[in-house]
Design a protein around this motif. Structure first.
Motif, PDB file in Angstrom:
ATOM      1  N   ILE A  43       0.882  -1.170   0.000  1.00  0.00           N
ATOM      2  CA  ILE A  43       0.000   0.000   0.000  1.00  0.00           C
ATOM      3  C   ILE A  43       0.914   1.213   0.000  1.00  0.00           C
ATOM      4  N   GLU A  44       0.774   2.062  -1.021  1.00  0.00           N
ATOM      5  CA  GLU A  44       1.687   3.190  -1.173  1.00  0.00           C
ATOM      6  C   GLU A  44       0.969   4.366  -1.821  1.00  0.00           C
ATOM      7  N   GLY A  45       1.735   5.348  -2.234  1.00  0.00           N
ATOM      8  CA  GLY A  45       1.168   6.531  -2.863  1.00  0.00           C
ATOM      9  C   GLY A  45       0.906   7.619  -1.838  1.00  0.00           C
ATOM     10  N   SER A  51       4.128   7.048   4.046  1.00  0.00           N
ATOM     11  CA  SER A  51       4.929   5.823   4.089  1.00  0.00           C
ATOM     12  C   SER A  51       4.362   4.747   3.172  1.00  0.00           C
ATOM     13  N   ARG A  52       5.166   3.720   2.950  1.00  0.00           N
ATOM     14  CA  ARG A  52       4.765   2.531   2.198  1.00  0.00           C
ATOM     15  C   ARG A  52       4.607   1.384   3.188  1.00  0.00           C
ATOM     16  N   THR A  53       3.528   0.615   3.036  1.00  0.00           N
ATOM     17  CA  THR A  53       3.283  -0.548   3.891  1.00  0.00           C
ATOM     18  C   THR A  53       3.347  -1.799   3.038  1.00  0.00           C
ATOM     19  N   ARG A  54       4.079  -2.793   3.523  1.00  0.00           N
ATOM     20  CA  ARG A  54       4.174  -4.061   2.803  1.00  0.00           C
ATOM     21  C   ARG A  54       3.692  -5.175   3.719  1.00  0.00           C
ATOM     22  N   LEU A  55       2.758  -5.985   3.201  1.00  0.00           N
ATOM     23  CA  LEU A  55       2.198  -7.104   3.966  1.00  0.00           C
ATOM     24  C   LEU A  55       2.601  -8.420   3.322  1.00  0.00           C
ATOM     25  N   ALA A  90     -11.746  -4.829   2.449  1.00  0.00           N
ATOM     26  CA  ALA A  90     -10.821  -3.785   2.004  1.00  0.00           C
ATOM     27  C   ALA A  90     -10.604  -2.739   3.089  1.00  0.00           C
ATOM     28  N   ARG A  91     -11.627  -2.462   3.851  1.00  0.00           N
ATOM     29  CA  ARG A  91     -11.503  -1.460   4.915  1.00  0.00           C
ATOM     30  C   ARG A  91     -10.433  -1.840   5.934  1.00  0.00           C
ATOM     31  N   ALA A  92     -10.243  -3.138   6.191  1.00  0.00           N
ATOM     32  CA  ALA A  92      -9.219  -3.565   7.149  1.00  0.00           C
ATOM     33  C   ALA A  92      -7.821  -3.210   6.646  1.00  0.00           C
ATOM     34  N   VAL A  93      -7.614  -3.305   5.341  1.00  0.00           N
ATOM     35  CA  VAL A  93      -6.329  -2.936   4.757  1.00  0.00           C
ATOM     36  C   VAL A  93      -6.163  -1.420   4.777  1.00  0.00           C
ATOM     37  N   VAL A  94      -7.235  -0.704   4.443  1.00  0.00           N
ATOM     38  CA  VAL A  94      -7.193   0.763   4.468  1.00  0.00           C
ATOM     39  C   VAL A  94      -6.906   1.268   5.876  1.00  0.00           C
ATOM     40  N   ASP A  95      -7.465   0.617   6.890  1.00  0.00           N
ATOM     41  CA  ASP A  95      -7.210   1.035   8.273  1.00  0.00           C
ATOM     42  C   ASP A  95      -5.741   0.892   8.652  1.00  0.00           C
ATOM     43  N   LEU A  96      -5.059  -0.101   8.080  1.00  0.00           N
ATOM     44  CA  LEU A  96      -3.634  -0.284   8.351  1.00  0.00           C
ATOM     45  C   LEU A  96      -2.784   0.823   7.733  1.00  0.00           C
ATOM     46  N   ALA A  97      -3.199   1.276   6.554  1.00  0.00           N
ATOM     47  CA  ALA A  97      -2.433   2.288   5.820  1.00  0.00           C
ATOM     48  C   ALA A  97      -3.425   3.219   5.133  1.00  0.00           C
ATOM     49  N   PRO A  98      -3.972   4.184   5.873  1.00  0.00           N
ATOM     50  CA  PRO A  98      -5.028   5.025   5.313  1.00  0.00           C
ATOM     51  C   PRO A  98      -4.498   6.040   4.291  1.00  0.00           C
ATOM     52  N   LYS A 161      -7.459  -9.660 -10.840  1.00  0.00           N
ATOM     53  CA  LYS A 161      -6.953 -10.922 -10.305  1.00  0.00           C
ATOM     54  C   LYS A 161      -5.468 -10.756 -10.004  1.00  0.00           C
ATOM     55  N   TRP A 162      -4.924 -11.660  -9.167  1.00  0.00           N
ATOM     56  CA  TRP A 162      -3.497 -11.689  -8.824  1.00  0.00           C
ATOM     57  C   TRP A 162      -3.043 -10.338  -8.273  1.00  0.00           C
ATOM     58  N   LEU A 163      -3.870  -9.782  -7.396  1.00  0.00           N
ATOM     59  CA  LEU A 163      -3.665  -8.445  -6.839  1.00  0.00           C
ATOM     60  C   LEU A 163      -2.359  -8.355  -6.061  1.00  0.00           C
ATOM     61  N   MET A 164      -1.646  -7.227  -6.236  1.00  0.00           N
ATOM     62  CA  MET A 164      -0.350  -7.062  -5.589  1.00  0.00           C
ATOM     63  C   MET A 164      -0.172  -5.737  -4.867  1.00  0.00           C
ATOM     64  N   ALA A 165      -0.963  -4.692  -5.217  1.00  0.00           N
ATOM     65  CA  ALA A 165      -0.700  -3.388  -4.608  1.00  0.00           C
ATOM     66  C   ALA A 165      -1.887  -2.455  -4.738  1.00  0.00           C
ATOM     67  N   PHE A 166      -1.980  -1.553  -3.757  1.00  0.00           N
ATOM     68  CA  PHE A 166      -2.860  -0.382  -3.820  1.00  0.00           C
ATOM     69  C   PHE A 166      -1.974   0.857  -3.831  1.00  0.00           C
ATOM     70  N   GLU A 167      -2.300   1.790  -4.707  1.00  0.00           N
ATOM     71  CA  GLU A 167      -1.627   3.083  -4.712  1.00  0.00           C
ATOM     72  C   GLU A 167      -2.697   4.165  -4.617  1.00  0.00           C
ATOM     73  N   TYR A 168      -2.650   4.947  -3.547  1.00  0.00           N
ATOM     74  CA  TYR A 168      -3.580   6.058  -3.394  1.00  0.00           C
ATOM     75  C   TYR A 168      -3.125   7.215  -4.282  1.00  0.00           C
ATOM     76  N   LEU A 169      -4.095   7.887  -4.897  1.00  0.00           N
ATOM     77  CA  LEU A 169      -3.797   8.964  -5.838  1.00  0.00           C
ATOM     78  C   LEU A 169      -4.548  10.235  -5.480  1.00  0.00           C
ATOM     79  N   ALA A 170      -3.870  11.367  -5.563  1.00  0.00           N
ATOM     80  CA  ALA A 170      -4.520  12.660  -5.376  1.00  0.00           C
ATOM     81  C   ALA A 170      -5.118  13.163  -6.679  1.00  0.00           C
ATOM     82  N   SER A 171      -4.691  12.599  -7.812  1.00  0.00           N
ATOM     83  CA  SER A 171      -5.237  12.941  -9.132  1.00  0.00           C
ATOM     84  C   SER A 171      -5.641  11.657  -9.828  1.00  0.00           C
ATOM     85  N   PRO A 172      -6.757  11.656 -10.527  1.00  0.00           N
ATOM     86  CA  PRO A 172      -7.219  10.411 -11.155  1.00  0.00           C
ATOM     87  C   PRO A 172      -6.302   9.966 -12.287  1.00  0.00           C
TER      88      PRO A 172
END
Length: 198
Positions: A43-45, A51-55, A90-98, A161-172
């Protein structure tokens, strides 16, 4: 989490333009080979603290798990009714790295460079989950093992499928299929199939 399967049930009707059909393992490219000993989810961006979180797989499996009964809707007009997806909300992951307050969008990345865009609001739906199971069995590779994003109110391409990462974005930013003419939002109940409808 206290949500019951009945609380997370999808409305008992098909969205407009859809017909019921069996779930088929449709995907772009080859099915990847994944080693859970080296696999991780990032989870990054634009996170709240930068910070970047790696699980690891073990980290992910230590989070709460739920089941969601939800139909799967393909943009090709095919819907499969009554599937039971199991996994981490998904909310549980977001709570770890909002995300930071200005991060209103998300890039969900998967193996082979595939990615999808969605809003943080879509991610925070109580029915959105990082699926590890389908109908009580672990996902098979053709259906996204070990991890697949499931966003029941959006068309299937929004759940890589085969999900590996979330990146939060301030711009679409447009994802893989959105760059190839599919709708930026992909709301199945509004029939948001193609970019020309935006």
């Amino acid at each position: 989490m206290s949500d019951s399967l009945d609380d997370l049930r999808e409305p008992a009707r098909l969205p407009p333009g859809q017909r019921e059909a069996p779930l088929r393992p449709i995907h772009y490219g080859r099915v990847p080979r994944i080693d859970l000993d080296t696999w991780s989810f990032t989870i990054e961006g634009t996170t709240v603290d930068g910070s970047r979180t790696r699980l690891s797989w073990t980290d992910l499996m230590s989070l709460p798990h739920i089941e969601v009964r939800a139909d799967h809707h393909c943009v090709s007009h095919r819907s499969t009714a009554g599937l039971v997806w199991g996994g981490v909300p998904a909310r549980a992951v977001v709570d770890l790295a909002p995300p930071a307050p200005e991060a209103r969008w998300l890039f969900a990345s998967a193996a082979y460079g595939y990615h999808a865009n969605l809003t943080v609001d879509d991610l925070l739906s109580p029915r959105t989950l990082l699926a590890t199971h389908l109908d009580g069995e672990p996902l098979v590779p053709e259906h996204g093992w070990p991890l697949r994003l499931v966003v029941p109110h959006l068309y299937g391409w929004k759940g890589p499928k085969w999900l590996m990462a979330f990146e939060y974005l301030a711009s679409p930013r447009r994802g893989f299929w959105e760059e190839r003419g599919y709708h930026f939002n992909g709301d199945v109940w509004r029939e948001e199939r193609y970019a020309h409808q935006e």
